[in-house]
Design a protein around this motif. Structure first.
Motif: not given
Ligand SMILES: Nc1ncnc2c1ncn2[C@@H]1O[C@H](COP(=O)(O)OP(=O)(O)O)[C@@H](O)[C@H]1O
Ligand SMILES: Nc1ncnc2c1ncn2[C@@H]1O[C@H](COP(=O)(O)OP(=O)(O)O)[C@@H](O)[C@H]1O
Ligand SMILES: [Mg+2]
Ligand SMILES: [Mg+2]
Ligand SMILES: [Mg+2]
Ligand SMILES: [Mg+2]
Lengths: 331, 204, 331, 204
Positions: A84-106
């Motif tokens: 839910x944290x990640x979804x909230x961030x996506x919803x607020x930060x995506x201004x139309x050009x999409x989102x790139x999530x940078x994830x550490x490999x765990x």
């Protein structure tokens, strides 16, 4: 080990609040304090979002700002944030050009980010870059492989600069994936860490020992060794890194010595000196340097050495201006 | 047989109690081959579910179980959150699809497979799957509650001999051998607590 | 406590070399490696020179660069530099407008700088600013008084910006002296430090104790106390600071939480949060914030809180661009 | 009486030896009420002077002593460098001005006053002055070498009862009481070594 804290339950929230208070020119809290975001988004720019457990400060929150991340989600100590944290961030930060999530490999990070993507994918274009810069040596190769550690900073900086130039989502993913394969990090610890919730140390080492090949979660490394002089330690790290990546003659590189939390700047510079000498002897052109406490494992005494082989384009992206709490380069 | 609201609340409390009693133990196991937070993660999840107990007890059982899974996902984080969350969400969904609990072993099997997909993991990787599969097997063979619990505990202990292939412990390579997997241990503790609860309350 | 080092004799030189290698865009060694200087001097600008013992990194070398210092002299660990280092720095850095020496208030530092001034005064116009931001409380008042500690950064930043604007030597001294009286710092340690030369700890504290009122030389503070929750520790520091300086209503301030070397960023931000709350309750307007490991005492676990009461002019100088290894503000 | 070159080299070696033997002890004293480096500082100075021994032994005594002072200033740093450096530089200059060593107590008095000016300090501040002044006094009273050394050691020990008013120990306030001052201790050690050297070599 003693800490400045009130209660284990509140420490992450208090620290985050202090961070946002101290760096109000760069960041604000996102909705419900579920993440930290840039004060101002750039409409039309791909949103870069990262996140992970707490205990690695200043990563990732310290990399939020112009030229780097748009938002960062922080979990409990050493515990990936929830979907839910990640979804909230996506919803607020995506201004139309999409989102790139940078994830550490765990596994934990990947699973939580994946669940978030499943929840948000119908409303947002989302891609991921999984950072796995840890060396392979000493492990079997059969398992999941490399962890994402200090090299994450390099990936976030370079993709961040590319995003600022207006590159599209797919291109940013390509840049990140390609870059990830050319970054290697190895860590060493002189002490374990105390997990605040339980006042228990993850491991303890004698005064004449060290733990080789550690990550950034207080976990043991792949071997316990006798404590050596700094030059010998750094040589071992650098040799292992060099053996794990193909370095062509005249390769250009960024050399990054990162403190794990309890090691002071003076020792990091001494280590950098040894690492720099090693790399130049191997004819690596150290074009850029970074030394500091950027990706921590609570208050662990220790450091990691990161070598990132960079193209000229990537070096230009590295040099692009960035204005965040933890990394700053003027135009 | 108990009414469902009582059952749900009872199970929630039984699970919360066993995790609370073992938080430190689970963290200690995780310190040895991981990052020391498994106990706190599980406890946080149990507290979050308990806090929703009243609302949950008003739902039909499948909905309650699915909701518990979602609450775990949204509160636990780490590896445990998505894994236990997926397990319960899938059990809830399967229960709903089958409109009853008559074939629980099959329900459980489907849910465990979903967990394995989520974790990209298999039996033998030294994870909670190494307790879940044997438990499912015991249930499929209509073992007694006591035997199911015994099988869970035995299986958790057997993870000590395994080399971790998934999760943080996998970064340790051979050094992971000789330690019980924390997720397997929490899974055995929960299984035992649930079996004990059903035993005490004459269910099944 | 374990350290990344080779030999005690070489560690300062190796660390300095690593620093200069990593930050070649800002700094180079001065003649004979006796000091670290800006890569490019600005002719006609007053030269700002500081220095002190090693063990406080990144201070002062990390503050050499445009907008701050022109040169920094580094002594052995916790040992002020010698007069010949300071004389060399004066000779190289003075481009005609004179030199301002920024000195931390320690007998050793003052005597070495004084001897240097006696040697160089016939060829250079030299003034000094002595920084003494340490709180007075707990001591007698009869002695030499306040030490120069983390507040030195604030003095160097603000004088640095003023020098960059072309202000003359006497005016810079006036700015520095006035400012110094409005800065207070107090430190607390959770651990002593190991002096590398002798592998001996300056003091040891039990796991339930802390040392209150420490400086930055690993020395004991003015009292040993029971370890408290972070909020209580910070309240004590802030109360002592506030009682030691006259804060008028609506005073504007910079609040600075500094790590002493072994305390990670997450704890510093948590401490900052508590300090910020305290100051706002006292109606201090915290206009600017700084949180980080800037002025260390080797690898001491601990922190200090600095309150600097600033005029609007000083705030503008604080905001002026600076480009150094450790402090960076864009134009 | 020895020739000056031998004298200078002998004294340098005597001082170096006693500091080397007590480096750790002096650092330990400095750890208690200072920053733990006094022993290393003094040792570095002695090594630097020793390294110049050959050149120094060719100079007239006043020049040699002044040069030793300068070498200390340029190599020791901290508080000890300027203080011991000033002491020797001033002794050298006074010796030269007086063209001989006939009134050494007066020479020494002037040099100690210069040290006090340099340190802005006085007798009773718990510093090396609390050994220097008594030593000068003993010399002025033509005490025996043994008595001078005894007076130095006694005076160093008396600093334990003092509260530091100068140097790092002053920041400790009352907590400085009960510890011997490291600078006073090094000064007593050096005095004793010098007295012993003269005693052994039948000088004065
Ligand atoms: N990929 C995976 N598949 C199945 N189970 C896993 C996987 N990764 C981790 N686990 C389980 O999760 C447990 C660790 O949970 P926890 O400590 O809460 O999360 P984290 O590892 O993120 O700190 C492990 O002991 C293991 O049983
Ligand atoms: N202002 C002063 N006047 C006289 N002696 C001083 C003064 N300051 C310090 N000292 C002497 O110097 C000694 C400490 O020397 P040292 O440890 O080498 O330098 P630092 O204090 O700079 O680390 C003290 O024990 C004291 O005897
Ligand atoms: Mg975790
Ligand atoms: Mg864990
Ligand atoms: Mg010193
Ligand atoms: Mg000292």
């Amino acid at each position: 080990m003693k800490k400045f804290m009130n209660t284990a339950e509140t420490m992450v929230a208090e620290s985050l609040e202090g961070f946002v208070r101290a760096h109000g020119e760069f960041v604000v809290f996102g909705a419900g304090r579920k993440f930290v975001r840039r004060r101002h988004f750039t409409p039309g720019k791909v949103a870069l979002i990262s996140g992970g457990g707490a205990g690695h400060e200043p990563m990732h929150i310290g990399f939020v700002g112009k030229g780097m991340l748009d938002a960062a989600c922080v979990g409990h100590i050493f515990t990936s944030p929830t979907p839910d944290q990640i979804v909230s961030a996506i919803e607020e930060a995506d201004t139309g050009a999409g989102c790139l999530l940078i994830i550490k490999n765990y596994d934990g990070d990947i699973m939580n980010f994946e669940m978030a993507i499943e929840m948000a994918a119908h409303r947002h274009r989302i891609e991921t870059v999984i950072v796995s810069d840890d060396i392979e040596a000493g492990r079997t190769g059969e398992g999941r492989g490399r962890r994402g550690v200090a090299g994450t900073l390099v990936v976030e900086k370079i993709i961040g600069a590319a995003a600022e130039r207006g590159l599209p989502l797919e291109e940013l993913k390509r840049i990140g994936d390609r870059l990830n394969g050319r970054i290697r990090t190895m860590g060493v610890a002189l002490s374990g860490v105390t997990i605040p919730q339980i006042q228990r140390t993850t491991f303890s080492v004698n005064t004449d020992e060290m733990e080789m090949g550690v990550g950034i979660h207080g976990e043991p490394g792949h071997s316990r060794q006798r404590l050596l002089a700094a030059d010998a330690i750094i040589r071992h790290l650098c040799e292992t890194i060099s053996a794990d990546i193909s370095i062509l003659p005249d390769t250009k590189a960024l050399l990054f010595v990162n403190g794990l939390g309890g090691t002071p700047p003076a020792e990091l510079y001494l280590a950098y000196n040894a690492a720099h000498r090693f790399m130049e002897e191997r004819l690596v052109h150290v074009e850029r340097a970074l030394v500091g406490t950027y990706v921590t494992s609570l208050d662990m005494q220790g450091l990691s050495v990161t070598l990132a082989l960079l193209t000229d384009d990537e070096i230009a992206l590295w040099d692009s201006p960035v204005a965040t709490a933890a990394l700053h380069l003027s135009p | 047989m108990q009414a469902e609201p009582v059952l749900v609340l009872g199970l929630i409390e039984a699970c919360r109690a066993v995790i609370t009693a073992n938080t430190d133990h689970l963290c200690a196991l995780d310190c040895a081959i991981g990052d020391g937070d498994h106990g706190s993660n599980m406890q946080r999840g149990c507290e979050a579910v308990s806090a929703e107990g009243a609302a949950l007890s008003k739902l039909p059982l499948p909905d309650a179980v699915e909701k518990i899974g979602m609450t775990l996902v949204m509160n636990v984080g780490g590896a445990a959150g998505p894994l236990y969350g997926t397990l319960l969400m899938e059990i809830g969904r399967e229960l709903r699809a089958r409109d009853g609990t008559d074939d629980f072993p099959t329900v459980l099997k489907k849910a465990i497979d979903a967990v394995a997909r989520r974790g990209r993991s298999h039996a033998g990787d030294k994870t909670l799957l190494d307790v879940l599969y044997p438990v499912q097997d015991a249930l499929a063979q209509s073992s007694t509650l006591i035997d199911v619990a015994r099988r869970a505990e035995l299986s958790a202990n057997l993870t000590a001999a395994m080399k971790a292939m998934r999760g943080r412990a996998s970064y340790l390579g051979d050094r992971s051998i000789g330690h019980v997997d924390p997720g397997a241990s929490s899974c055995a503790l929960l299984t035992t607590a649930i079996c004990h609860y059903f035993g005490e309350n004459h269910r099944i």
